[in-house]
Design a protein around this motif. Sequence first.
Motif, mmCIF file in Angstrom:
data_model
loop_
_atom_site.group_PDB
_atom_site.id
_atom_site.type_symbol
_atom_site.label_atom_id
_atom_site.label_comp_id
_atom_site.label_asym_id
_atom_site.label_seq_id
_atom_site.Cartn_x
_atom_site.Cartn_y
_atom_site.Cartn_z
ATOM 1 N N GLY A 41 0.801 -1.213 0.000
ATOM 2 C CA GLY A 41 0.000 0.000 0.000
ATOM 3 C C GLY A 41 0.835 1.264 0.000
ATOM 4 N N TYR A 42 1.865 1.315 0.844
ATOM 5 C CA TYR A 42 2.710 2.500 0.906
ATOM 6 C C TYR A 42 3.484 2.690 -0.386
ATOM 7 C CZ TYR A 42 1.744 2.549 5.915
ATOM 8 O OH TYR A 42 1.135 2.597 7.128
ATOM 9 N N ASP A 43 3.956 1.601 -0.959
ATOM 10 C CA ASP A 43 4.716 1.699 -2.209
ATOM 11 C C ASP A 43 3.846 2.211 -3.338
ATOM 12 O OD1 ASP A 43 6.881 0.675 -0.860
ATOM 13 O OD2 ASP A 43 6.481 -1.393 -1.470
ATOM 14 N N LEU A 44 2.627 1.701 -3.442
ATOM 15 C CA LEU A 44 1.716 2.147 -4.490
ATOM 16 C C LEU A 44 1.334 3.605 -4.291
ATOM 17 C CD1 LEU A 44 0.066 1.495 -6.979
ATOM 18 C CD2 LEU A 44 -1.757 0.664 -5.489
ATOM 19 N N GLY A 82 4.070 10.318 -6.878
ATOM 20 C CA GLY A 82 5.277 10.751 -7.574
ATOM 21 C C GLY A 82 6.483 10.907 -6.687
ATOM 22 N N VAL A 83 6.492 10.233 -5.546
ATOM 23 C CA VAL A 83 7.642 10.332 -4.643
ATOM 24 C C VAL A 83 8.193 8.942 -4.313
ATOM 25 C CG1 VAL A 83 7.053 12.538 -3.598
ATOM 26 C CG2 VAL A 83 6.026 10.464 -2.706
ATOM 27 N N PRO A 84 8.533 8.140 -5.311
ATOM 28 C CA PRO A 84 9.111 6.831 -4.983
ATOM 29 C C PRO A 84 10.493 7.015 -4.370
ATOM 30 C CG PRO A 84 9.212 7.205 -7.331
ATOM 31 C CD PRO A 84 8.421 8.344 -6.744
ATOM 32 N N SER A 85 10.824 6.159 -3.409
ATOM 33 C CA SER A 85 12.110 6.281 -2.731
ATOM 34 C C SER A 85 13.202 5.450 -3.382
ATOM 35 C CB SER A 85 11.972 5.872 -1.265
ATOM 36 O OG SER A 85 11.555 4.520 -1.193
ATOM 37 N N SER A 86 12.826 4.448 -4.163
ATOM 38 C CA SER A 86 13.836 3.630 -4.824
ATOM 39 C C SER A 86 13.188 2.919 -5.999
ATOM 40 C CB SER A 86 14.438 2.605 -3.861
ATOM 41 O OG SER A 86 13.450 1.670 -3.481
ATOM 42 N N GLY A 87 14.009 2.304 -6.801
ATOM 43 C CA GLY A 87 13.521 1.542 -7.945
ATOM 44 C C GLY A 87 14.521 0.480 -8.327
ATOM 45 N N GLN A 88 14.071 -0.451 -9.120
ATOM 46 C CA GLN A 88 14.941 -1.553 -9.530
ATOM 47 C C GLN A 88 14.567 -1.988 -10.934
ATOM 48 O OE1 GLN A 88 15.118 -4.751 -6.711
ATOM 49 N NE2 GLN A 88 15.759 -6.211 -8.238
ATOM 50 N N TYR A 89 15.577 -2.279 -11.721
ATOM 51 C CA TYR A 89 15.359 -2.762 -13.077
ATOM 52 C C TYR A 89 16.345 -3.896 -13.317
ATOM 53 C CZ TYR A 89 15.150 -2.890 -18.153
ATOM 54 O OH TYR A 89 15.012 -3.296 -19.441
ATOM 55 N N ASP A 90 15.835 -5.065 -13.613
ATOM 56 C CA ASP A 90 16.695 -6.219 -13.849
ATOM 57 C C ASP A 90 16.935 -6.373 -15.343
ATOM 58 O OD1 ASP A 90 16.800 -6.830 -11.173
ATOM 59 O OD2 ASP A 90 15.050 -8.138 -11.256
ATOM 60 N N LEU A 91 18.185 -6.518 -15.705
ATOM 61 C CA LEU A 91 18.555 -6.768 -17.088
ATOM 62 C C LEU A 91 19.345 -8.065 -17.108
ATOM 63 C CD1 LEU A 91 18.619 -5.874 -20.028
ATOM 64 C CD2 LEU A 91 20.710 -4.614 -19.514
ATOM 65 N N ASN A 92 18.700 -9.118 -17.491
ATOM 66 C CA ASN A 92 19.357 -10.427 -17.507
ATOM 67 C C ASN A 92 20.216 -10.569 -18.755
ATOM 68 O OD1 ASN A 92 18.072 -11.193 -15.140
ATOM 69 N ND2 ASN A 92 16.262 -11.875 -16.243
ATOM 70 N N ALA A 93 21.334 -11.220 -18.589
ATOM 71 C CA ALA A 93 22.220 -11.458 -19.716
ATOM 72 C C ALA A 93 21.575 -12.446 -20.679
ATOM 73 C CB ALA A 93 23.561 -11.997 -19.231
ATOM 74 N N ARG A 94 21.710 -12.168 -21.944
ATOM 75 C CA ARG A 94 21.168 -13.067 -22.960
ATOM 76 C C ARG A 94 22.320 -13.684 -23.738
ATOM 77 N NH1 ARG A 94 16.193 -9.536 -25.442
ATOM 78 N NH2 ARG A 94 15.093 -9.330 -23.474
ATOM 79 N N GLY A 95 22.156 -14.931 -24.071
ATOM 80 C CA GLY A 95 23.188 -15.615 -24.830
ATOM 81 C C GLY A 95 22.677 -16.020 -26.203
ATOM 82 N N ASP A 96 23.584 -16.150 -27.117
ATOM 83 C CA ASP A 96 23.252 -16.606 -28.469
ATOM 84 C C ASP A 96 23.687 -18.066 -28.557
ATOM 85 O OD1 ASP A 96 22.670 -16.918 -31.106
ATOM 86 O OD2 ASP A 96 24.322 -15.686 -31.848
ATOM 87 N N TYR A 97 22.793 -18.954 -28.160
ATOM 88 C CA TYR A 97 23.116 -20.373 -28.108
ATOM 89 C C TYR A 97 22.784 -21.052 -29.426
ATOM 90 C CZ TYR A 97 23.564 -19.690 -23.133
ATOM 91 O OH TYR A 97 23.970 -19.249 -21.900
ATOM 92 N N HIS A 98 23.599 -22.009 -29.799
ATOM 93 C CA HIS A 98 23.340 -22.785 -31.006
ATOM 94 C C HIS A 98 23.785 -24.226 -30.786
ATOM 95 C CE1 HIS A 98 27.520 -21.452 -31.596
ATOM 96 N NE2 HIS A 98 27.679 -22.607 -32.190
#
Length: 100
Positions: free
Chosen positions: A2-5, A11-27
């Motif tokens: 509730g507090y986060d939403l 418009g006053v978020p205290s932090s954020g996170q964005y995950d960027l997973n590594a991608r591989g070109d497998y064959h």
Amino acid sequence: MGYDLAALLLGVPSSGQYDLNARGDYHQYYVGVFAQDDWRVNDKLTLNLGLRYDINTPYEERLGKTVNGFNPTATVNYSGTPTWSSTTTPASATPDGKTY
């Protein structure tokens, strides 16, 4: 939740996170060969024989960025005792010995 939403909607978020997973070109490579022949033994018997050979290679990453196995004979090459190389002290080291 509730507090986060509420913080997001105001418009006053205290932090954020964005995950960027590594991608591989497998064959993987696949090779298959099949040979077939009919052999007539007599007027009432014909043998139909075939031979097949398949190869599936293991998955590989195009740029070689993945570990392909474990080497149990590998050694770690270092000597001495690790030292603290910073000029500041860790946050947990306080004069009274307590951890806060």
